[in-house]
Design a protein around this motif. Structure first.
Motif, PDB file in Angstrom:
ATOM      1  N   ALA A  60       0.807  -1.227   0.000  1.00  0.00           N
ATOM      2  CA  ALA A  60       0.000   0.000   0.000  1.00  0.00           C
ATOM      3  C   ALA A  60       0.841   1.279   0.000  1.00  0.00           C
ATOM      4  CB  ALA A  60      -0.941  -0.005   1.199  1.00  0.00           C
ATOM      5  N   LYS A  61       1.851   1.325   0.851  1.00  0.00           N
ATOM      6  CA  LYS A  61       2.830   2.416   0.940  1.00  0.00           C
ATOM      7  C   LYS A  61       2.289   3.732   1.497  1.00  0.00           C
ATOM      8  CE  LYS A  61       5.895  -0.222  -1.013  1.00  0.00           C
ATOM      9  NZ  LYS A  61       6.815  -0.991  -0.165  1.00  0.00           N
ATOM     10  N   VAL A  62       1.037   4.097   1.202  1.00  0.00           N
ATOM     11  CA  VAL A  62       0.541   5.423   1.555  1.00  0.00           C
ATOM     12  C   VAL A  62      -0.776   5.306   2.310  1.00  0.00           C
ATOM     13  CG1 VAL A  62       0.017   7.750   0.722  1.00  0.00           C
ATOM     14  CG2 VAL A  62       1.510   6.244  -0.632  1.00  0.00           C
ATOM     15  N   GLY A  63      -0.848   5.960   3.473  1.00  0.00           N
ATOM     16  CA  GLY A  63      -2.084   5.999   4.245  1.00  0.00           C
ATOM     17  C   GLY A  63      -2.375   7.404   4.720  1.00  0.00           C
ATOM     18  N   ILE A 127     -12.400  12.561  -1.141  1.00  0.00           N
ATOM     19  CA  ILE A 127     -11.118  13.254  -0.965  1.00  0.00           C
ATOM     20  C   ILE A 127     -10.008  12.252  -0.686  1.00  0.00           C
ATOM     21  CG2 ILE A 127      -9.854  14.872   0.512  1.00  0.00           C
ATOM     22  CD1 ILE A 127     -12.517  16.367   0.918  1.00  0.00           C
ATOM     23  N   LEU A 128     -10.292  11.284   0.169  1.00  0.00           N
ATOM     24  CA  LEU A 128      -9.285  10.272   0.508  1.00  0.00           C
ATOM     25  C   LEU A 128      -8.932   9.422  -0.705  1.00  0.00           C
ATOM     26  CD1 LEU A 128     -10.731   9.242   3.976  1.00  0.00           C
ATOM     27  CD2 LEU A 128      -8.672  10.585   3.569  1.00  0.00           C
ATOM     28  N   GLN A 129      -9.914   9.071  -1.504  1.00  0.00           N
ATOM     29  CA  GLN A 129      -9.640   8.312  -2.723  1.00  0.00           C
ATOM     30  C   GLN A 129      -8.763   9.128  -3.666  1.00  0.00           C
ATOM     31  OE1 GLN A 129     -10.633   5.144  -3.503  1.00  0.00           O
ATOM     32  NE2 GLN A 129      -9.662   5.209  -5.511  1.00  0.00           N
ATOM     33  N   ALA A 130      -9.039  10.425  -3.763  1.00  0.00           N
ATOM     34  CA  ALA A 130      -8.274  11.297  -4.668  1.00  0.00           C
ATOM     35  C   ALA A 130      -6.838  11.474  -4.211  1.00  0.00           C
ATOM     36  CB  ALA A 130      -8.966  12.660  -4.768  1.00  0.00           C
ATOM     37  N   SER A 131      -6.554  11.185  -2.940  1.00  0.00           N
ATOM     38  CA  SER A 131      -5.200  11.375  -2.408  1.00  0.00           C
ATOM     39  C   SER A 131      -4.211  10.330  -2.900  1.00  0.00           C
ATOM     40  CB  SER A 131      -5.227  11.340  -0.876  1.00  0.00           C
ATOM     41  OG  SER A 131      -5.411  10.008  -0.406  1.00  0.00           O
ATOM     42  N   GLY A 132      -4.715   9.230  -3.440  1.00  0.00           N
ATOM     43  CA  GLY A 132      -3.835   8.135  -3.838  1.00  0.00           C
ATOM     44  C   GLY A 132      -3.475   7.200  -2.704  1.00  0.00           C
ATOM     45  N   ALA A 133      -3.964   7.483  -1.506  1.00  0.00           N
ATOM     46  CA  ALA A 133      -3.684   6.612  -0.363  1.00  0.00           C
ATOM     47  C   ALA A 133      -4.393   5.278  -0.531  1.00  0.00           C
ATOM     48  CB  ALA A 133      -4.118   7.284   0.937  1.00  0.00           C
ATOM     49  N   ASN A 300       6.179   5.695   8.829  1.00  0.00           N
ATOM     50  CA  ASN A 300       6.440   7.083   9.190  1.00  0.00           C
ATOM     51  C   ASN A 300       5.097   7.778   9.368  1.00  0.00           C
ATOM     52  OD1 ASN A 300       7.103   9.791   9.349  1.00  0.00           O
ATOM     53  ND2 ASN A 300       8.134   9.895   7.377  1.00  0.00           N
ATOM     54  N   CYS A 301       4.630   7.857  10.623  1.00  0.00           N
ATOM     55  CA  CYS A 301       3.384   8.582  10.891  1.00  0.00           C
ATOM     56  C   CYS A 301       3.750  10.035  11.167  1.00  0.00           C
ATOM     57  CB  CYS A 301       2.619   7.955  12.043  1.00  0.00           C
ATOM     58  SG  CYS A 301       3.467   7.933  13.634  1.00  0.00           S
ATOM     59  N   MET A 302       3.255  10.906  10.321  1.00  0.00           N
ATOM     60  CA  MET A 302       3.619  12.316  10.415  1.00  0.00           C
ATOM     61  C   MET A 302       2.389  13.163  10.080  1.00  0.00           C
ATOM     62  SD  MET A 302       3.488  12.864   6.975  1.00  0.00           S
ATOM     63  CE  MET A 302       4.259  14.469   6.811  1.00  0.00           C
ATOM     64  N   LYS A 328       8.838  14.560  -0.844  1.00  0.00           N
ATOM     65  CA  LYS A 328      10.165  14.150  -0.383  1.00  0.00           C
ATOM     66  C   LYS A 328      10.056  13.140   0.754  1.00  0.00           C
ATOM     67  CE  LYS A 328      14.568  15.921   1.363  1.00  0.00           C
ATOM     68  NZ  LYS A 328      15.352  17.120   1.758  1.00  0.00           N
ATOM     69  N   GLN A 329       9.166  13.417   1.706  1.00  0.00           N
ATOM     70  CA  GLN A 329       8.966  12.471   2.815  1.00  0.00           C
ATOM     71  C   GLN A 329       8.507  11.112   2.302  1.00  0.00           C
ATOM     72  OE1 GLN A 329       8.317  12.667   6.509  1.00  0.00           O
ATOM     73  NE2 GLN A 329       9.200  14.685   6.843  1.00  0.00           N
ATOM     74  N   LEU A 330       7.578  11.120   1.355  1.00  0.00           N
ATOM     75  CA  LEU A 330       7.075   9.869   0.805  1.00  0.00           C
ATOM     76  C   LEU A 330       8.184   9.078   0.124  1.00  0.00           C
ATOM     77  CD1 LEU A 330       4.825   7.912  -0.086  1.00  0.00           C
ATOM     78  CD2 LEU A 330       4.455   9.395  -2.073  1.00  0.00           C
ATOM     79  N   VAL A 331       8.941   9.741  -0.727  1.00  0.00           N
ATOM     80  CA  VAL A 331       9.977   9.061  -1.499  1.00  0.00           C
ATOM     81  C   VAL A 331      11.062   8.503  -0.579  1.00  0.00           C
ATOM     82  CG1 VAL A 331      11.790   9.424  -3.210  1.00  0.00           C
ATOM     83  CG2 VAL A 331       9.508  10.387  -3.585  1.00  0.00           C
ATOM     84  N   GLU A 332      11.523   9.312   0.368  1.00  0.00           N
ATOM     85  CA  GLU A 332      12.541   8.842   1.308  1.00  0.00           C
ATOM     86  C   GLU A 332      12.040   7.634   2.107  1.00  0.00           C
ATOM     87  OE1 GLU A 332      14.642  13.178   2.294  1.00  0.00           O
ATOM     88  OE2 GLU A 332      13.361  12.178   3.768  1.00  0.00           O
ATOM     89  N   THR A 333      10.795   7.733   2.553  1.00  0.00           N
ATOM     90  CA  THR A 333      10.223   6.679   3.387  1.00  0.00           C
ATOM     91  C   THR A 333      10.108   5.361   2.621  1.00  0.00           C
ATOM     92  OG1 THR A 333       8.994   8.273   4.732  1.00  0.00           O
ATOM     93  CG2 THR A 333       8.184   6.010   4.710  1.00  0.00           C
ATOM     94  N   VAL A 334       9.540   5.409   1.431  1.00  0.00           N
ATOM     95  CA  VAL A 334       9.326   4.192   0.653  1.00  0.00           C
ATOM     96  C   VAL A 334      10.652   3.586   0.216  1.00  0.00           C
ATOM     97  CG1 VAL A 334       8.310   3.267  -1.462  1.00  0.00           C
ATOM     98  CG2 VAL A 334       7.024   4.895  -0.066  1.00  0.00           C
ATOM     99  N   ALA A 335      11.617   4.433  -0.166  1.00  0.00           N
ATOM    100  CA  ALA A 335      12.927   3.924  -0.581  1.00  0.00           C
ATOM    101  C   ALA A 335      13.611   3.148   0.535  1.00  0.00           C
ATOM    102  CB  ALA A 335      13.816   5.071  -1.045  1.00  0.00           C
ATOM    103  N   CYS A 336      13.300   3.505   1.783  1.00  0.00           N
ATOM    104  CA  CYS A 336      13.917   2.848   2.936  1.00  0.00           C
ATOM    105  C   CYS A 336      13.024   1.769   3.542  1.00  0.00           C
ATOM    106  CB  CYS A 336      14.286   3.884   3.990  1.00  0.00           C
ATOM    107  SG  CYS A 336      15.569   5.039   3.448  1.00  0.00           S
ATOM    108  N   GLY A 337      11.972   1.382   2.802  1.00  0.00           N
ATOM    109  CA  GLY A 337      11.154   0.253   3.217  1.00  0.00           C
ATOM    110  C   GLY A 337       9.966   0.579   4.076  1.00  0.00           C
ATOM    111  N   GLY A 338       9.641   1.866   4.244  1.00  0.00           N
ATOM    112  CA  GLY A 338       8.539   2.249   5.116  1.00  0.00           C
ATOM    113  C   GLY A 338       7.274   2.595   4.373  1.00  0.00           C
ATOM    114  N   ASN A 339       6.199   2.798   5.135  1.00  0.00           N
ATOM    115  CA  ASN A 339       4.952   3.379   4.646  1.00  0.00           C
ATOM    116  C   ASN A 339       4.840   4.789   5.197  1.00  0.00           C
ATOM    117  OD1 ASN A 339       4.371   0.874   3.569  1.00  0.00           O
ATOM    118  ND2 ASN A 339       2.305   0.776   4.409  1.00  0.00           N
ATOM    119  N   LEU A 340       4.171   5.664   4.461  1.00  0.00           N
ATOM    120  CA  LEU A 340       3.931   7.030   4.928  1.00  0.00           C
ATOM    121  C   LEU A 340       2.479   7.164   5.347  1.00  0.00           C
ATOM    122  CD1 LEU A 340       5.367   9.843   5.193  1.00  0.00           C
ATOM    123  CD2 LEU A 340       4.169  10.460   3.078  1.00  0.00           C
ATOM    124  N   LEU A 341       2.252   7.573   6.596  1.00  0.00           N
ATOM    125  CA  LEU A 341       0.901   7.821   7.111  1.00  0.00           C
ATOM    126  C   LEU A 341       0.779   9.314   7.378  1.00  0.00           C
ATOM    127  CD1 LEU A 341      -1.767   6.452   7.994  1.00  0.00           C
ATOM    128  CD2 LEU A 341      -0.822   6.332  10.312  1.00  0.00           C
TER     129      LEU A 341
END
Length: 474
Positions: A60-63, A127-133, A300-302, A328-341
């Motif tokens: 999923a990567k993005v929440g 709105i949430l659907q449009a976010s790509g999450a 990464n919950c931010m 930038k936060q998303l890309v860094e997080t996913v590249a290092c194996g995380g999900n961005l919330l």
């Protein structure tokens, strides 16, 4: 005789013993179980930590995180308003109350003002659907104790009895599942700042356990059975250990017998000392972004508001992360194996303010172009380029592709990538959203130089960051 056996025999009074035994076995078998179910998990961290994380979460990567509650009424300073005002007596919070409310006004008096009168679950879902999450996590109850559903254990301090007079959790859950492809998740705070049972247990150094067994655990079971969340985001141990909260016992039920046992994911906030050590995936701390690969799945919950998780009336434009900073936060997080919330805080009347809505829609438009470099990817052998700043890598083994995501478009029109090992005649380079293969040359002593297309602003596939798809590289 046990009540269950008595009722079963009343239900089947004339059945022969063997048939009755078979009927009882079916009756007592957990819903959805099969004879070939995987081995059960014991109520120990050794066993629970060995449970494989359901694959959907890493893909999923993005929440989106949603902090909403009575703290959205004063909407000042922080979602920790009650604590800062009444417990720590921070001057800015005390002064805010003295300047805006009459003497004798209590925090509980904010409850009826939490109206949610403009809350439209279908609109939020759009709105949430449009976010790509791919998943959303709603605060079902924060540390203030107010529940966004009609909790049977939170009398007169819940959204059905007070304020909205609506089951907020149910409305959003139904909208998300009917109108989007997002997974539905719930945040739950274990402790409550001022609940008398918790304070009593705390006064005994948690040698008594009245609060977890009369309040927290019944609500957790209720949430799971009623709303069947795919994410259960625990928080707020109040300084008590997982033994006090009976966390391993609850999680064993969640993984073995609950209606979401095969799909649910959990985090690492199940008692003092658990973070970054036990649980489904790690959060380690708020806004955790290590910048390097971790051996365990993490998130990464931010929050888009740099200072608060809840809505703040006094926030100004500089308090919010820009879309460039979020990408930038998303890309860094996913590249290092995380999900961005990413967190947003709606207003007390149920509006997702335009600044939050804009950021979510901007992220969605970026992901619409670059989603292949994010969703269902894995960390590559190099997380970032050590020679060219602001370049991060992901990989998709199914597509046999490596993605180089660069956050600055070079003025020279050439992008040097120092990590990929390319082969002349075999390696292909494409800019996502552009379509045409790009020319590249081998660089010395290693890496490749990519010729980026000369595009006008209107011809750019996106803003705020771009992704190259590399095939046949090592």
């Amino acid at each position: 005789m046990a009540p269950g056996l008595a009722s079963a025999r009343r239900a089947f009074p004339r059945w022969p013993p063997l048939a009755l035994a078979l009927a009882l076995a079916l009756l007592l078998w957990p819903p959805g179980s099969s004879a070939r179910r995987a081995a059960r998990f014991d109520p120990t961290w050794e066993s629970l930590d060995a449970r494989p994380l359901p694959a959907w979460f890493d893909q999923a990567k993005v929440g989106i995180f949603i902090h909403w509650g009575v703290f959205s009424v004063p909407a000042f300073g922080s979602e920790w308003f009650w604590w800062y005002w009444q417990k720590e007596k921070r001057p800015q919070f005390v002064n805010f109350m003295n300047d805006n409310y009459s003497p004798g006004f209590n925090y509980e008096d904010f409850g009826p003002q939490f109206t949610a009168k403009f809350f439209n679950a279908n609109q939020w879902a759009e709105i949430l659907q449009a976010s790509g999450a791919k998943y959303v996590v709603l605060t079902s109850k924060h540390h203030e104790g107010f529940t966004l559903w009609g909790s049977e254990n939170s009398w007169n301090w819940n959204a059905v009895d007070v304020g909205p007079k609506r089951d907020i959790v149910r409305e959003l859950e139904m909208a998300i599942r009917k109108r989007t492809d997002l997974r539905f998740g719930l945040y739950y705070s274990l402790f409550e700042w001022f609940h008398p049972y918790f304070l009593q247990d705390e006064s005994t150094f948690f040698s008594t356990r009245q609060f977890p067994f009369s309040k927290a655990l019944p609500e957790l079971y209720e949430l799971v059975n009623r709303y069947q969340p795919d994410v259960l985001w625990s928080d707020g141990d109040g300084g008590a250990t997982d033994q006090y909260w009976n966390s391993t016992g609850f999680l064993a039920w969640l993984y073995n017998d609950s209606p979401v046992r095969d799909t649910v994911v959990t985090n690492d906030r199940w008692g003092a000392g658990c973070m970054c050590k036990h649980g489904g995936y790690y959060t380690c701390s708020d806004r955790y972004n290590p910048g390097h690969l971790l051996p365990h799945k993490w998130e990464n919950c931010m929050t888009i508001d740099k200072s608060s998780w809840g809505y703040r009336k006094e926030a100004w434009i500089g308090d919010y992360l820009t879309i460039e900073e979020l990408v930038k936060q998303l890309v860094e997080t996913v590249a290092c194996g995380g999900n961005l919330l990413m967190n947003i805080g709606p207003t007390s009347d149920g509006i997702i303010s335009v600044i939050f809505e804009e950021r979510l829609r901007q992220m969605g438009s970026w992901l619409k172009v670059n989603g292949k470099a994010i969703y269902e990817t894995s960390p590559w052998r190099s997380q970032n380029d050590t020679l060219t700043p602001e370049v991060w890598y992901t990989a998709n083994s199914k597509e046999k592709s490596v993605y180089a995501i660069f956050l600055r478009w070079p003025t020279s029109g050439q992008l040097f990538l120092g990590q990929p090992k390319a082969s002349v005649g075999a390696t292909k380079v494409n800019l996502l959203g552009h379509g045409q293969p790009l020319n590249w040359t081998l660089a010395k002593p290693s890496g490749i130089m990519v010729e980026l297309p000369q595009l006008s602003i209107d011809e750019m596939p996106c803003e705020w960051g771009w992704a190259l798809a590399l095939t046949n590289v090592t």
